[in-house]
Design a protein around this motif. Structure first.
Motif, short mmCIF file in Angstrom:
data_model
loop_
_atom_site.label_atom_id
_atom_site.label_comp_id
_atom_site.label_asym_id
_atom_site.label_seq_id
_atom_site.Cartn_x
_atom_site.Cartn_y
_atom_site.Cartn_z
N ASN A 128 -3.53 -11.99 6.23
CA ASN A 128 -2.49 -11.30 5.47
C ASN A 128 -2.95 -9.95 4.93
OD1 ASN A 128 -4.21 -12.56 3.57
ND2 ASN A 128 -2.57 -12.71 2.06
N ASP A 129 -4.25 -9.62 5.11
CA ASP A 129 -4.75 -8.31 4.72
C ASP A 129 -4.64 -7.29 5.85
OD1 ASP A 129 -5.59 -9.02 2.06
OD2 ASP A 129 -7.23 -10.14 2.99
N VAL A 130 -4.45 -7.76 7.08
CA VAL A 130 -4.40 -6.85 8.23
C VAL A 130 -3.29 -5.81 8.11
CG1 VAL A 130 -4.01 -6.71 10.72
CG2 VAL A 130 -5.56 -8.45 9.79
N PRO A 131 -2.08 -6.15 7.61
CA PRO A 131 -1.05 -5.11 7.48
C PRO A 131 -1.49 -3.93 6.61
CG PRO A 131 -0.02 -7.26 7.37
CD PRO A 131 -1.50 -7.50 7.34
N MET A 132 -2.31 -4.19 5.58
CA MET A 132 -2.75 -3.04 4.79
C MET A 132 -3.88 -2.29 5.49
SD MET A 132 -4.65 -4.53 1.37
CE MET A 132 -6.14 -5.54 1.43
N PHE A 133 -4.66 -2.99 6.31
CA PHE A 133 -5.67 -2.29 7.11
C PHE A 133 -5.00 -1.27 8.02
CE2 PHE A 133 -8.98 -6.01 7.26
CZ PHE A 133 -9.20 -5.86 5.91
N LYS A 134 -3.84 -1.64 8.57
CA LYS A 134 -3.15 -0.78 9.53
C LYS A 134 -2.55 0.46 8.88
CE LYS A 134 -2.05 -4.44 12.84
NZ LYS A 134 -0.99 -5.20 13.55
N VAL A 135 -2.34 0.40 7.57
CA VAL A 135 -1.70 1.50 6.85
C VAL A 135 -2.73 2.43 6.21
CG1 VAL A 135 -0.22 2.05 4.88
CG2 VAL A 135 0.41 0.20 6.44
N ALA A 136 -3.83 1.86 5.71
CA ALA A 136 -4.79 2.60 4.91
C ALA A 136 -5.64 3.56 5.74
CB ALA A 136 -5.70 1.63 4.16
N GLY A 137 -6.14 4.59 5.09
CA GLY A 137 -7.02 5.53 5.76
C GLY A 137 -8.43 4.98 5.95
N LEU A 138 -8.82 4.05 5.08
CA LEU A 138 -10.13 3.42 5.17
C LEU A 138 -9.94 1.93 4.95
CD1 LEU A 138 -13.28 3.59 5.24
CD2 LEU A 138 -13.19 3.86 2.74
N VAL A 174 0.84 -1.20 0.00
CA VAL A 174 0.00 0.00 0.00
C VAL A 174 0.87 1.25 0.00
CG1 VAL A 174 -1.59 1.38 1.41
CG2 VAL A 174 -2.03 -1.06 1.04
N ARG A 175 1.93 1.25 0.82
CA ARG A 175 2.82 2.41 0.86
C ARG A 175 3.45 2.66 -0.52
NH1 ARG A 175 4.35 -0.27 5.71
NH2 ARG A 175 3.63 0.82 7.58
N GLU A 176 3.93 1.58 -1.16
CA GLU A 176 4.57 1.74 -2.47
C GLU A 176 3.58 2.22 -3.53
OE1 GLU A 176 7.48 -0.59 -4.19
OE2 GLU A 176 8.11 -1.63 -2.36
N LEU A 177 2.38 1.67 -3.51
CA LEU A 177 1.39 2.06 -4.52
C LEU A 177 0.92 3.48 -4.29
CD1 LEU A 177 -0.55 -1.32 -4.64
CD2 LEU A 177 0.88 -0.35 -6.47
N ALA A 178 0.77 3.87 -3.03
CA ALA A 178 0.39 5.25 -2.73
C ALA A 178 1.48 6.21 -3.20
CB ALA A 178 0.14 5.42 -1.23
N ALA A 179 2.73 5.86 -2.96
CA ALA A 179 3.84 6.70 -3.39
C ALA A 179 3.88 6.81 -4.92
CB ALA A 179 5.17 6.14 -2.87
N PHE A 180 3.57 5.72 -5.58
CA PHE A 180 3.53 5.71 -7.04
C PHE A 180 2.57 6.77 -7.57
CE2 PHE A 180 1.64 4.19 -11.03
CZ PHE A 180 2.77 3.96 -11.79
N TYR A 181 1.44 6.92 -6.89
CA TYR A 181 0.43 7.90 -7.31
C TYR A 181 0.62 9.25 -6.64
CZ TYR A 181 -2.16 4.37 -9.87
OH TYR A 181 -2.53 3.41 -10.79
#
Length: 304
Positions: A234-244, A212-219
């Protein structure tokens, strides 16, 4: 939910009010149990495109298992394979990739063998299997449309490994190994189930949060402007990073407790419902924001 799970949910930061990017899991989330994309899901993907919101896929699948859906979804965006350990551009070239330390690979293989879990190794586009008759080899081959490379031994194949998958029809054994191998490889690898029958071991930073961090930086946006949807540990790490963060209806209480919202199951149009009711009302077109230099790297993004 348990008291602990309720506490985890209560401790979450408020959900974002502005969303510029959606990052989604595939199996159990975007796809039905039959690995299909529904008409309502396609309509929701189109609605994201019209709103100026890119959709990126991040999955435990190898690259080919993700790319096989691009035509039907009309995607021309970067994506994350092997739980985010390999990030690829829209043109399917590799943007970044991580590999497990050979020692961690051997330790994992030893543990899986002792506990009678089949082991698979993934390296780039390769899928290495030492037990061709394993219960999940044929279903996986049909699912991701990739032929496994059958080897007599994994010796000599310990370098450059992007993911190890342990598989078993004994779901309790898979859950136990998530804990035991997680302890064994603490500080050396990420360990999480991608389904009840699959345990994924990836490089320490190779998780969906990193993707998520890499894809956000890409945009050229902040992760707080990203919405994520998933159903497994394995989806929890992206839950912890995302705004929603949005959990699917069939997710366990442990997973759901770490998401802002829970939608319907993937048997009941949960993905489309989440986009319609939770994401689109918060959508802010990516075109409404100046593009940063990081967003014009190789693999220039298209719409969702």
């Amino acid at each position: 939910m348990t008291v602990t799970e309720n506490a985890l949910h209560a401790a979450l930061a408020p959900p974002a009010s502005r969303i510029r990017l959606v990052v989604s899991d595939m199996d159990g989330t975007l796809l039905t149990p039959e690995k299909q994309v529904t008409h309502r899901t396609l309509a929701a993907v189109q609605a994201l495109k019209e709103a100026g919101i890119p959709l990126c896929l991040v999955s435990s699948r190898p690259p080919g298992g993700i790319e096989m859906y691009f035509d039907v979804l009309g995607l021309h965006t970067p994506y994350g394979a092997l739980n985010g350990g390999t990030i690829l551009n829209a043109d399917r070239t590799v943007r970044s990739q991580l590999a497990l330390d050979p020692g961690a690979v051997q330790d994992t293989l030893d543990m899986l063998k002792v506990h009678d879990l089949d082991a698979w190794l993934f390296r780039g586009h390769e899928w290495l299997v030492d037990n061709a008759t394993g219960a999940y080899v044929e279903p996986e081959r049909k699912t991701v449309r990739i032929e496994p490379q059958i080897v007599s031994s994994f010796a000599g194949s310990l370098s450059g490994i992007g993911k190890i998958t342990g598989s078993s029809a004994d779901y309790d054994a898979v859950a136990r190994q998530e804990a035991e191998i997680g302890m064994l490889l603490e500080g050396r690898a990420s360990v999480a189930r991608s389904s009840q029958w699959f345990l994924d071991i990836t490089p320490l930073d190779a998780n969906k949060g990193n993707a998520v961090r890499e894809l956000a930086a890409f945009y050229g946006i902040d992760p707080s402007e990203v919405a994520c949807i998933g159903d497994m540990d394995n989806d929890v790490p992206m839950f912890k990073v995302a705004g929603l963060s949005i959990a699917m209806g069939q997710a366990s209480d442990r997973v759901a407790s770490q998401a802002h919202f829970t939608t319907a199951a993937n048997t009941d149009e949960g993905w489309a419902k989440a986009i319609e009711s939770l994401v689109l009302p918060r959508a802010v077109s990516l075109n409404d924001q100046p593009t940063s230099p990081s967003a014009v790297a190789p693999g220039t993004p298209g719409g969702a």
